[in-house]
Design a protein around this motif. Structure first.
Motif, mmCIF file in Angstrom:
data_model
loop_
_atom_site.group_PDB
_atom_site.id
_atom_site.type_symbol
_atom_site.label_atom_id
_atom_site.label_comp_id
_atom_site.label_asym_id
_atom_site.label_seq_id
_atom_site.Cartn_x
_atom_site.Cartn_y
_atom_site.Cartn_z
ATOM 1 N N GLY A 65 0.851 -1.178 0.000
ATOM 2 C CA GLY A 65 0.000 0.000 0.000
ATOM 3 C C GLY A 65 0.884 1.223 0.000
ATOM 4 N N ALA A 66 0.335 2.323 0.475
ATOM 5 C CA ALA A 66 1.105 3.557 0.560
ATOM 6 C C ALA A 66 0.756 4.272 1.856
ATOM 7 C CB ALA A 66 0.804 4.450 -0.635
ATOM 8 N N GLN A 67 1.761 4.906 2.434
ATOM 9 C CA GLN A 67 1.578 5.716 3.633
ATOM 10 C C GLN A 67 2.466 6.942 3.504
ATOM 11 O OE1 GLN A 67 2.367 3.671 7.305
ATOM 12 N NE2 GLN A 67 0.677 2.257 7.060
ATOM 13 N N SER A 68 2.131 7.981 4.249
ATOM 14 C CA SER A 68 3.007 9.152 4.260
ATOM 15 C C SER A 68 4.329 8.762 4.919
ATOM 16 C CB SER A 68 2.356 10.302 5.026
ATOM 17 O OG SER A 68 2.340 10.025 6.412
ATOM 18 N N VAL A 69 5.361 9.476 4.585
ATOM 19 C CA VAL A 69 6.664 9.219 5.200
ATOM 20 C C VAL A 69 6.547 9.355 6.720
ATOM 21 C CG1 VAL A 69 9.043 10.048 5.415
ATOM 22 C CG2 VAL A 69 7.966 9.916 3.160
ATOM 23 N N VAL A 73 7.525 6.331 9.179
ATOM 24 C CA VAL A 73 8.588 6.474 10.173
ATOM 25 C C VAL A 73 8.079 6.106 11.560
ATOM 26 C CG1 VAL A 73 10.044 8.170 11.380
ATOM 27 C CG2 VAL A 73 10.015 8.100 8.886
ATOM 28 N N SER A 74 6.841 6.478 11.864
ATOM 29 C CA SER A 74 6.307 6.131 13.189
ATOM 30 C C SER A 74 6.158 4.617 13.346
ATOM 31 C CB SER A 74 4.979 6.839 13.455
ATOM 32 O OG SER A 74 3.969 6.337 12.629
ATOM 33 N N GLU A 75 5.944 3.897 12.256
ATOM 34 C CA GLU A 75 5.857 2.432 12.295
ATOM 35 C C GLU A 75 7.239 1.783 12.365
ATOM 36 O OE1 GLU A 75 3.169 0.287 12.220
ATOM 37 O OE2 GLU A 75 1.844 2.023 12.453
ATOM 38 N N ILE A 76 8.212 2.396 11.744
ATOM 39 C CA ILE A 76 9.549 1.811 11.617
ATOM 40 C C ILE A 76 10.463 2.192 12.774
ATOM 41 C CG2 ILE A 76 11.662 1.920 10.222
ATOM 42 C CD1 ILE A 76 9.804 2.221 7.792
ATOM 43 N N TRP A 77 10.301 3.375 13.308
ATOM 44 C CA TRP A 77 11.271 3.914 14.261
ATOM 45 C C TRP A 77 11.437 3.063 15.513
ATOM 46 C CZ3 TRP A 77 15.362 6.632 14.343
ATOM 47 C CH2 TRP A 77 15.901 7.040 15.556
ATOM 48 N N SER A 78 12.669 2.893 15.886
ATOM 49 C CA SER A 78 13.054 2.286 17.150
ATOM 50 C C SER A 78 14.403 2.874 17.510
ATOM 51 C CB SER A 78 13.176 0.766 17.013
ATOM 52 O OG SER A 78 13.709 0.220 18.203
ATOM 53 N N THR A 79 14.667 3.029 18.790
ATOM 54 C CA THR A 79 15.990 3.493 19.192
ATOM 55 C C THR A 79 17.024 2.387 19.009
ATOM 56 O OG1 THR A 79 15.557 2.887 21.489
ATOM 57 C CG2 THR A 79 15.106 5.176 20.848
ATOM 58 N N ASP A 80 16.564 1.168 18.842
ATOM 59 C CA ASP A 80 17.449 0.028 18.609
ATOM 60 C C ASP A 80 17.708 -0.094 17.113
ATOM 61 O OD1 ASP A 80 17.755 -3.017 17.914
ATOM 62 O OD2 ASP A 80 18.415 -2.768 19.985
ATOM 63 N N GLU A 81 18.965 0.024 16.702
ATOM 64 C CA GLU A 81 19.316 0.009 15.285
ATOM 65 C C GLU A 81 18.913 -1.290 14.586
ATOM 66 O OE1 GLU A 81 23.187 0.520 12.327
ATOM 67 O OE2 GLU A 81 23.469 0.692 14.486
ATOM 68 N N SER A 82 19.090 -2.424 15.253
ATOM 69 C CA SER A 82 18.760 -3.703 14.613
ATOM 70 C C SER A 82 17.254 -3.814 14.373
ATOM 71 C CB SER A 82 19.258 -4.880 15.454
ATOM 72 O OG SER A 82 18.614 -4.935 16.710
ATOM 73 N N GLU A 83 16.476 -3.372 15.337
ATOM 74 C CA GLU A 83 15.020 -3.435 15.188
ATOM 75 C C GLU A 83 14.539 -2.458 14.109
ATOM 76 O OE1 GLU A 83 11.083 -3.348 18.000
ATOM 77 O OE2 GLU A 83 12.980 -4.148 18.736
ATOM 78 N N ARG A 84 15.108 -1.264 14.097
ATOM 79 C CA ARG A 84 14.762 -0.274 13.074
ATOM 80 C C ARG A 84 15.097 -0.811 11.684
ATOM 81 N NH1 ARG A 84 17.418 3.776 15.303
ATOM 82 N NH2 ARG A 84 19.261 3.648 13.994
ATOM 83 N N PHE A 85 16.232 -1.496 11.570
ATOM 84 C CA PHE A 85 16.647 -2.063 10.293
ATOM 85 C C PHE A 85 15.660 -3.118 9.802
ATOM 86 C CE2 PHE A 85 18.779 -5.453 7.958
ATOM 87 C CZ PHE A 85 19.232 -4.738 6.858
ATOM 88 N N ILE A 86 15.289 -4.040 10.683
ATOM 89 C CA ILE A 86 14.353 -5.102 10.289
ATOM 90 C C ILE A 86 12.996 -4.502 9.935
ATOM 91 C CG2 ILE A 86 13.184 -7.226 11.003
ATOM 92 C CD1 ILE A 86 16.187 -7.586 10.493
ATOM 93 N N ASN A 87 12.543 -3.519 10.711
ATOM 94 C CA ASN A 87 11.279 -2.847 10.383
ATOM 95 C C ASN A 87 11.343 -2.214 8.997
ATOM 96 O OD1 ASN A 87 9.885 -3.463 12.731
ATOM 97 N ND2 ASN A 87 10.546 -1.603 13.793
ATOM 98 N N LEU A 88 12.457 -1.588 8.679
ATOM 99 C CA LEU A 88 12.642 -0.989 7.357
ATOM 100 C C LEU A 88 12.545 -2.056 6.264
ATOM 101 C CD1 LEU A 88 13.539 1.546 5.647
ATOM 102 C CD2 LEU A 88 15.866 0.702 5.952
#
Length: 165
Positions: A65-69, A73-88
């Motif tokens: 689908g499509a979402q605003s950036v 970002v609110s769905e992907i963001w994590s302070t943990d780099e590994s988690e943020r990467f997998i979410n991306l």
């Protein structure tokens, strides 16, 4: 993804160096004066405005689908780099770079990152035919994984990661 230098650790802000046309720089400076903001504040506000009105190809529950950036970002963001990467990788797979794709393919080819009977931190990150990624193990070995991918960057095939216990 932005990377901190090893000695810097996690920071609350990131530094960005830009080359701007002198006319654009003057515009930013004038906007900052009028709004009584810093140049950083003006740039952040402009980026947030663009992010709100720009859509990205977002995958949710395996459905494209499509979402605003901003929403992405609110769905992907994590302070943990590994988690943020997998979410991306899960939510914006069409936007990952070659280097990120190489890390992602290494994760998917490495059995050590998938849940087992002793897994304490299973996730919803399910890879078809492989199982779910173990968040705790991924965090534990994240830096070593990045070093492994870098060391094998010239390999024509993905080299699975095997932790050195």
């Amino acid at each position: 993804m932005a990377k901190n230098k090893p000695s810097q650790g996690a920071r609350k802000t990131e530094t960005l160096t830009l080359r701007l046309d002198p006319k654009v720089k003057l515009m930013i400076e004038l906007i900052a004066r009028v709004r009584r903001q810093s140049i950083t504040g003006v740039v952040e506000a402009a980026i947030e405005e663009i992010a709100f009105s720009t859509d990205v190809p977002f995958v949710a529950n395996e459905l494209p689908g499509a979402q605003s950036v901003t929403t992405a970002v609110s769905e992907i963001w994590s302070t943990d780099e590994s988690e943020r990467f997998i979410n991306l990788c899960f939510h914006l797979p069409s936007l990952i770079t070659y280097e990120e794709q190489r890390i992602w393919e290494t994760v998917k080819s490495s059995k050590c990152f998938f849940e087992t009977r002793s897994t304490q931190s299973a996730t919803y990150w399910d890879i078809d035919g492989m199982g779910r990624i173990d968040r705790q193990i991924l965090r534990l070995w994240w830096v070593d994984l990045l070093d492994h991918v870098e060391a094998n960057k010239d390999s024509r095939t993905v080299v699975p990661f095997e932790p050195a216990f």
